[in-house]
Motif scaffolding. Structure first.
Motif, PDB file in Angstrom:
ATOM      1  N   GLY A 123      45.243  42.632  41.942  1.00 42.21           N
ATOM      2  CA  GLY A 123      45.099  43.858  41.178  1.00 42.21           C
ATOM      3  C   GLY A 123      43.961  44.728  41.652  1.00 42.21           C
ATOM      4  O   GLY A 123      43.317  44.472  42.675  1.00 42.21           O
ATOM      5  N   GLU A 124      43.722  45.779  40.876  1.00 39.06           N
ATOM      6  CA  GLU A 124      42.714  46.775  41.180  1.00 39.06           C
ATOM      7  C   GLU A 124      41.935  47.089  39.914  1.00 39.06           C
ATOM      8  O   GLU A 124      42.457  46.914  38.813  1.00 39.06           O
ATOM      9  CB  GLU A 124      43.382  48.048  41.706  1.00 39.06           C
ATOM     10  N   GLU A 125      40.709  47.558  40.080  1.00 38.80           N
ATOM     11  CA  GLU A 125      39.895  47.923  38.932  1.00 38.80           C
ATOM     12  C   GLU A 125      39.185  49.235  39.202  1.00 38.80           C
ATOM     13  O   GLU A 125      38.795  49.528  40.336  1.00 38.80           O
ATOM     14  CB  GLU A 125      38.903  46.809  38.602  1.00 38.80           C
ATOM     15  N   ILE A 174      39.012  50.028  33.737  1.00 36.80           N
ATOM     16  CA  ILE A 174      40.461  49.878  33.716  1.00 36.80           C
ATOM     17  C   ILE A 174      40.883  48.871  34.771  1.00 36.80           C
ATOM     18  O   ILE A 174      40.502  48.979  35.935  1.00 36.80           O
ATOM     19  CB  ILE A 174      41.153  51.234  33.958  1.00 36.80           C
ATOM     20  N   SER A 175      41.665  47.903  34.330  1.00 32.49           N
ATOM     21  CA  SER A 175      42.149  46.852  35.236  1.00 32.49           C
ATOM     22  C   SER A 175      43.658  46.912  35.306  1.00 32.49           C
ATOM     23  O   SER A 175      44.341  47.157  34.306  1.00 32.49           O
ATOM     24  CB  SER A 175      41.704  45.484  34.688  1.00 32.49           C
ATOM     25  N   THR A 176      44.183  46.695  36.497  1.00 31.80           N
ATOM     26  CA  THR A 176      45.608  46.548  36.650  1.00 31.80           C
ATOM     27  C   THR A 176      45.857  45.361  37.577  1.00 31.80           C
ATOM     28  O   THR A 176      45.239  45.288  38.627  1.00 31.80           O
ATOM     29  CB  THR A 176      46.287  47.834  37.185  1.00 31.80           C
ATOM     30  N   PRO A 177      46.648  44.390  37.197  1.00 32.38           N
ATOM     31  CA  PRO A 177      47.266  44.241  35.879  1.00 32.38           C
ATOM     32  C   PRO A 177      46.211  43.885  34.826  1.00 32.38           C
ATOM     33  O   PRO A 177      45.080  43.571  35.167  1.00 32.38           O
ATOM     34  CB  PRO A 177      48.243  43.092  36.098  1.00 32.38           C
ATOM     35  N   PRO A 178      46.602  43.936  33.529  1.00 36.55           N
ATOM     36  CA  PRO A 178      45.664  43.614  32.456  1.00 36.55           C
ATOM     37  C   PRO A 178      44.995  42.255  32.660  1.00 36.55           C
ATOM     38  O   PRO A 178      45.664  41.277  32.965  1.00 36.55           O
ATOM     39  CB  PRO A 178      46.551  43.617  31.211  1.00 36.55           C
ATOM     40  N   MET A 179      43.665  42.224  32.497  1.00 35.62           N
ATOM     41  CA  MET A 179      42.910  40.995  32.737  1.00 35.62           C
ATOM     42  C   MET A 179      41.866  40.694  31.668  1.00 35.62           C
ATOM     43  O   MET A 179      41.399  39.581  31.586  1.00 35.62           O
ATOM     44  CB  MET A 179      42.166  41.086  34.087  1.00 35.62           C
TER      45      MET A 179
END
Length: 180
Positions: A123-125, A174-179
């Motif tokens: 993911g990414e943040e 904001i995190s993707t996916p939710p963490m």
């Protein structure tokens, strides 16, 4: 039972059209549109298809029974958790974010506070510092981020935030996916 008139009115208003404007586009009368919206008459299938086309939808969407999704969340919808040991408070600002692709939070860090050390994950943040200043620790490298600045990284390395300052810091994270 579906309230056809109410749904047509909502679609018309959503398209910022008056009854007269909708009627004109369909070569119908304003009175007929009013009767439809008040359920005093029912449209033919052909007329309903034409109305829906002008209003930017189709018959499947119009009669679909998908519940309206919540789009706006208020402060009372937020969930907050304080971690006294790490001197932080996390506010989940979109309830049930786990069902979405992104998970936004607001984290408040007291002086000397930090976030949980996050292990590498897919993911990414992204973050935006709303108040104060924080240090992003990404794979043991430190980045100082001040109010009004942002950060963005792939989450495939250990990462966390620290507040080394003397005043509180607040970050939209904001995190993707939710963490979180």
């Amino acid at each position: 039972m579906i309230d056809i008139g109410k749904k047509i009115r909502a679609l018309r208003l959503g398209n910022d059209l008056t009854q007269e404007e909708l009627a004109s586009r369909l070569e119908l009368t304003k009175g007929y549109i009013s009767q439809l919206e008040n359920n005093l008459t029912s449209p033919s299938i052909q007329t309903l298809f034409a109305i829906l086309e002008v209003l930017g939808t189709d018959i499947h969407t119009f009669f679909g029974n998908e519940p309206d999704l919540t789009v706006v969340f208020k402060k009372e919808d937020f969930n907050e958790k304080e971690n006294e040991e790490l001197k932080n408070t996390i506010s989940w600002i979109v309830p049930n974010a786990l069902k979405y692709q992104m998970e936004p939070i607001i984290i408040k860090l007291a002086p000397g506070g930090q976030s949980v050390i996050d292990n590498p994950h897919a993911g990414e943040e992204f973050g935006y510092v709303l108040e104060g200043q924080v240090t992003l620790v990404l794979n043991r490298k430190r980045y100082i981020i001040k109010k009004g600045e942002t950060f963005y990284y792939l989450a495939n390395k250990e990462h966390y935030l620290i507040n080394n300052g003397t005043s509180a810091a607040k970050v939209l994270w904001i995190s993707t996916p939710p963490m979180f």
